[in-house]
Design a protein around this motif. Structure first.
Motif, PDB file in Angstrom:
ATOM      1  N   HIS A  33       1.213  -1.065  -0.059  1.00 16.19           N
ATOM      2  CA  HIS A  33      -0.037   0.246   0.120  1.00 16.19           C
ATOM      3  C   HIS A  33       1.149   0.928  -0.092  1.00 16.19           C
ATOM      4  N   ARG A  34       0.898   2.205  -1.172  1.00 18.69           N
ATOM      5  CA  ARG A  34       1.848   3.253  -1.353  1.00 18.69           C
ATOM      6  C   ARG A  34       3.159   3.464  -1.479  1.00 18.69           C
ATOM      7  N   PRO A  35       3.156   2.183  -2.573  1.00 20.25           N
ATOM      8  CA  PRO A  35       4.732   2.369  -1.993  1.00 20.25           C
ATOM      9  C   PRO A  35       5.655   2.898  -3.418  1.00 20.25           C
ATOM     10  N   GLY A  36       6.765   3.185  -3.011  1.00 22.67           N
ATOM     11  CA  GLY A  36       8.358   4.166  -3.675  1.00 22.67           C
ATOM     12  C   GLY A  36       8.014   5.114  -3.150  1.00 22.67           C
ATOM     13  N   PHE A  37       8.160   6.489  -3.169  1.00 20.59           N
ATOM     14  CA  PHE A  37       8.490   8.109  -2.703  1.00 20.59           C
ATOM     15  C   PHE A  37       7.833   8.721  -2.455  1.00 20.59           C
ATOM     16  N   ARG A  38       6.548   8.083  -0.862  1.00 19.07           N
ATOM     17  CA  ARG A  38       5.654   8.833  -0.481  1.00 19.07           C
ATOM     18  C   ARG A  38       5.906   9.564   0.694  1.00 19.07           C
ATOM     19  N   SER A  39       4.704  10.850   1.200  1.00 17.54           N
ATOM     20  CA  SER A  39       5.145  10.965   2.454  1.00 17.54           C
ATOM     21  C   SER A  39       3.902  10.252   3.259  1.00 17.54           C
ATOM     22  N   ALA A  40       4.525  10.173   4.740  1.00 21.00           N
ATOM     23  CA  ALA A  40       3.167  10.027   5.510  1.00 21.00           C
ATOM     24  C   ALA A  40       4.058   9.847   7.122  1.00 21.00           C
ATOM     25  N   ARG A  41       3.029   9.705   8.115  1.00 17.37           N
ATOM     26  CA  ARG A  41       3.249  10.045   8.965  1.00 17.37           C
ATOM     27  C   ARG A  41       3.004   8.585   9.750  1.00 17.37           C
ATOM     28  N   HIS A  42       2.648   7.456   9.560  1.00 19.17           N
ATOM     29  CA  HIS A  42       2.206   6.343   9.445  1.00 19.17           C
ATOM     30  C   HIS A  42       2.843   5.367   9.348  1.00 19.17           C
ATOM     31  N   ILE A  43       3.959   4.437   9.559  1.00 15.98           N
ATOM     32  CA  ILE A  43       3.434   2.447   8.902  1.00 15.98           C
ATOM     33  C   ILE A  43       3.194   1.576   9.137  1.00 15.98           C
ATOM     34  N   LEU A  44       2.376   0.949   8.722  1.00 19.23           N
ATOM     35  CA  LEU A  44       1.363   0.145   9.907  1.00 19.23           C
ATOM     36  C   LEU A  44       1.109  -1.473   8.813  1.00 19.23           C
ATOM     37  N   ILE A  45       1.506  -2.487   9.872  1.00 17.40           N
ATOM     38  CA  ILE A  45       1.069  -3.641   9.136  1.00 17.40           C
ATOM     39  C   ILE A  45      -0.020  -4.829   9.515  1.00 17.40           C
ATOM     40  N   ARG A  46      -0.997  -5.146   9.148  1.00 17.59           N
ATOM     41  CA  ARG A  46      -1.549  -5.771   8.742  1.00 17.59           C
ATOM     42  C   ARG A  46      -1.586  -6.830   9.009  1.00 17.59           C
ATOM     43  N   ALA A  73      -5.565   5.798   5.158  1.00 17.59           N
ATOM     44  CA  ALA A  73      -5.487   5.399   3.776  1.00 17.59           C
ATOM     45  C   ALA A  73      -4.182   6.348   3.134  1.00 17.59           C
ATOM     46  N   GLY A  74      -3.493   7.026   3.397  1.00 14.21           N
ATOM     47  CA  GLY A  74      -2.312   8.411   3.011  1.00 14.21           C
ATOM     48  C   GLY A  74      -1.612   7.808   3.884  1.00 14.21           C
ATOM     49  N   ASP A  75      -1.295   6.092   4.392  1.00 14.74           N
ATOM     50  CA  ASP A  75      -0.522   5.855   5.182  1.00 14.74           C
ATOM     51  C   ASP A  75       0.221   5.036   3.944  1.00 14.74           C
ATOM     52  N   VAL A  76       1.518   4.185   4.338  1.00 16.98           N
ATOM     53  CA  VAL A  76       2.416   3.385   4.216  1.00 16.98           C
ATOM     54  C   VAL A  76       1.461   2.210   4.819  1.00 16.98           C
ATOM     55  N   GLY A  77       1.770   0.965   4.003  1.00 18.27           N
ATOM     56  CA  GLY A  77       0.964  -0.623   4.565  1.00 18.27           C
ATOM     57  C   GLY A  77       1.072  -1.871   3.704  1.00 18.27           C
ATOM     58  N   MET A  78       1.887  -2.446   5.131  1.00 22.46           N
ATOM     59  CA  MET A  78       2.459  -4.027   4.863  1.00 22.46           C
ATOM     60  C   MET A  78       1.526  -5.010   5.327  1.00 22.46           C
ATOM     61  N   MET A  79       1.886  -6.063   4.726  1.00 23.55           N
ATOM     62  CA  MET A  79       0.815  -7.355   5.031  1.00 23.55           C
ATOM     63  C   MET A  79       1.755  -8.195   6.192  1.00 23.55           C
ATOM     64  N   THR A  80       1.436  -9.533   7.661  1.00 21.87           N
ATOM     65  CA  THR A  80       1.931 -10.191   7.779  1.00 21.87           C
ATOM     66  C   THR A  80       1.258 -11.241   8.817  1.00 21.87           C
ATOM     67  N   SER A  81       1.461 -12.671   7.997  1.00 26.74           N
ATOM     68  CA  SER A  81       0.521 -13.290   8.573  1.00 26.74           C
ATOM     69  C   SER A  81       1.324 -14.250   9.778  1.00 26.74           C
ATOM     70  N   ARG A  82       2.092 -13.231  10.323  1.00 27.03           N
ATOM     71  CA  ARG A  82       3.216 -13.678  11.704  1.00 27.03           C
ATOM     72  C   ARG A  82       2.054 -13.081  13.345  1.00 27.03           C
ATOM     73  N   GLY A  83       1.916 -13.698  14.007  1.00 26.35           N
ATOM     74  CA  GLY A  83       1.099 -13.130  15.149  1.00 26.35           C
ATOM     75  C   GLY A  83       2.235 -11.894  15.288  1.00 26.35           C
ATOM     76  N   LEU A  84       1.364 -10.589  15.806  1.00 22.69           N
ATOM     77  CA  LEU A  84       2.270  -9.251  15.878  1.00 22.69           C
ATOM     78  C   LEU A  84       2.472  -9.686  17.116  1.00 22.69           C
ATOM     79  N   HIS A  85       2.004 -10.168  18.053  1.00 22.44           N
ATOM     80  CA  HIS A  85       3.022  -9.803  19.517  1.00 22.44           C
ATOM     81  C   HIS A  85       4.889 -10.108  19.177  1.00 22.44           C
ATOM     82  N   HIS A  86       4.928 -11.196  18.264  1.00 22.75           N
ATOM     83  CA  HIS A  86       6.526 -11.423  17.687  1.00 22.75           C
ATOM     84  C   HIS A  86       7.054 -10.298  17.073  1.00 22.75           C
ATOM     85  N   HIS A  87       6.248  -8.813  16.889  1.00 28.74           N
ATOM     86  CA  HIS A  87       7.436  -8.319  16.041  1.00 28.74           C
ATOM     87  C   HIS A  87       9.058  -7.670  16.949  1.00 28.74           C
TER      88      HIS A  87
END
Length: 228
Positions: A33-46, A73-87
């Motif tokens: 979600h929103r790859p390349g050069f962007r401006s954003a306040r947050h990076i999210l992992i779903r 919608a204006g931030d950068v987003g990625m996905m994972t199937s790993r449990g988030l508590h493992h970050h």
């Protein structure tokens, strides 16, 4: 959770892991979600389940809709199937790294498996650099992130039919910083050293935790790759 010495704040709110960069930054990534050069306040992992990633799912559009639904919608987003508590979090100098590490979809660079793993898994890296970088330095820094990730995965010792794993088929990296005059971020620089150290520490910790649960030989069969 705050990362000392940087403005990075990480919030776990399942099914989301939210990296707050402190203010709007420049972000360079190949995130879904929103790859390349962007401006954003947050990076999210779903977080997603393997069962959610059906062959007919348009994962990019689905993630975009999910981001919009929660007002990001204006931030950068990625996905994972790993449990988030493992970050994992790591910091070195002006650099903070957030990583989620799943290795079920592991590959060796230059020798992809013709019969890939039956499970999804990826390495997501969100990196905040508190120096102001030029475009060229951001690209160079991204290459250092990739080197450090690869070194960490090799150290974790995932053995494949094609050789020792160097990453996964769906890894994502997002690098954030301010615009500025720092023109170099290579291995000879203090900044490049800090980037490498933070990424290596976070990814290796996550990879070793994955190995402790799953062993060093991922399952074999063939999913489609959707970025999880």
């Amino acid at each position: 959770m705050a990362v000392a010495g940087t403005d990075l704040r990480v919030r776990l709110a399942p099914p989301w892991l939210v990296a707050d960069l402190g203010r709007v930054r420049r972000v360079l990534s190949f995130a879904p979600h929103r790859p390349g050069f962007r401006s954003a306040r947050h990076i999210l992992i779903r977080q997603v389940r393997d069962a959610d990633l059906t062959p007919d799912l348009d994962a990019v559009n689905w993630l975009g809709a999910e981001m919009a639904r929660i007002g990001h919608a204006g931030d950068v987003g990625m996905m994972t199937s790993r449990g988030l508590h493992h970050h994992r979090l790591a910091q070195a100098g002006p650099v903070a790294c957030l990583a989620t590490v799943g290795l079920g979809n592991a590959e060796r660079v230059g020798r992809r498996r013709m019969v890939p793993s039956s499970s999804y898994g990826t390495i997501n890296i969100a990196l905040l650099v508190e120096d102001g970088l030029t475009d060229a330095a951001m690209i160079e820094a991204l290459s250092i992130v990739a080197q450090a990730r690869t070194a960490a995965v090799i150290a974790a010792g995932i053995e494949l039919p094609t050789g020792r794993a160097t990453g996964t088929g769906t890894d994502c990296i997002a690098l954030a910083c301010d615009a500025g005059g720092t023109a170099f971020a290579g291995l000879h620089t203090a900044l490049g050293e800090a980037i490498g150290a933070a990424v290596h520490d976070a990814v290796l910790a996550g990879a070793l935790a994955w190995v402790a649960e799953h062993g060093r030989e991922p399952a074999r069969a063939a999913p489609s790759c959707t970025g999880a």
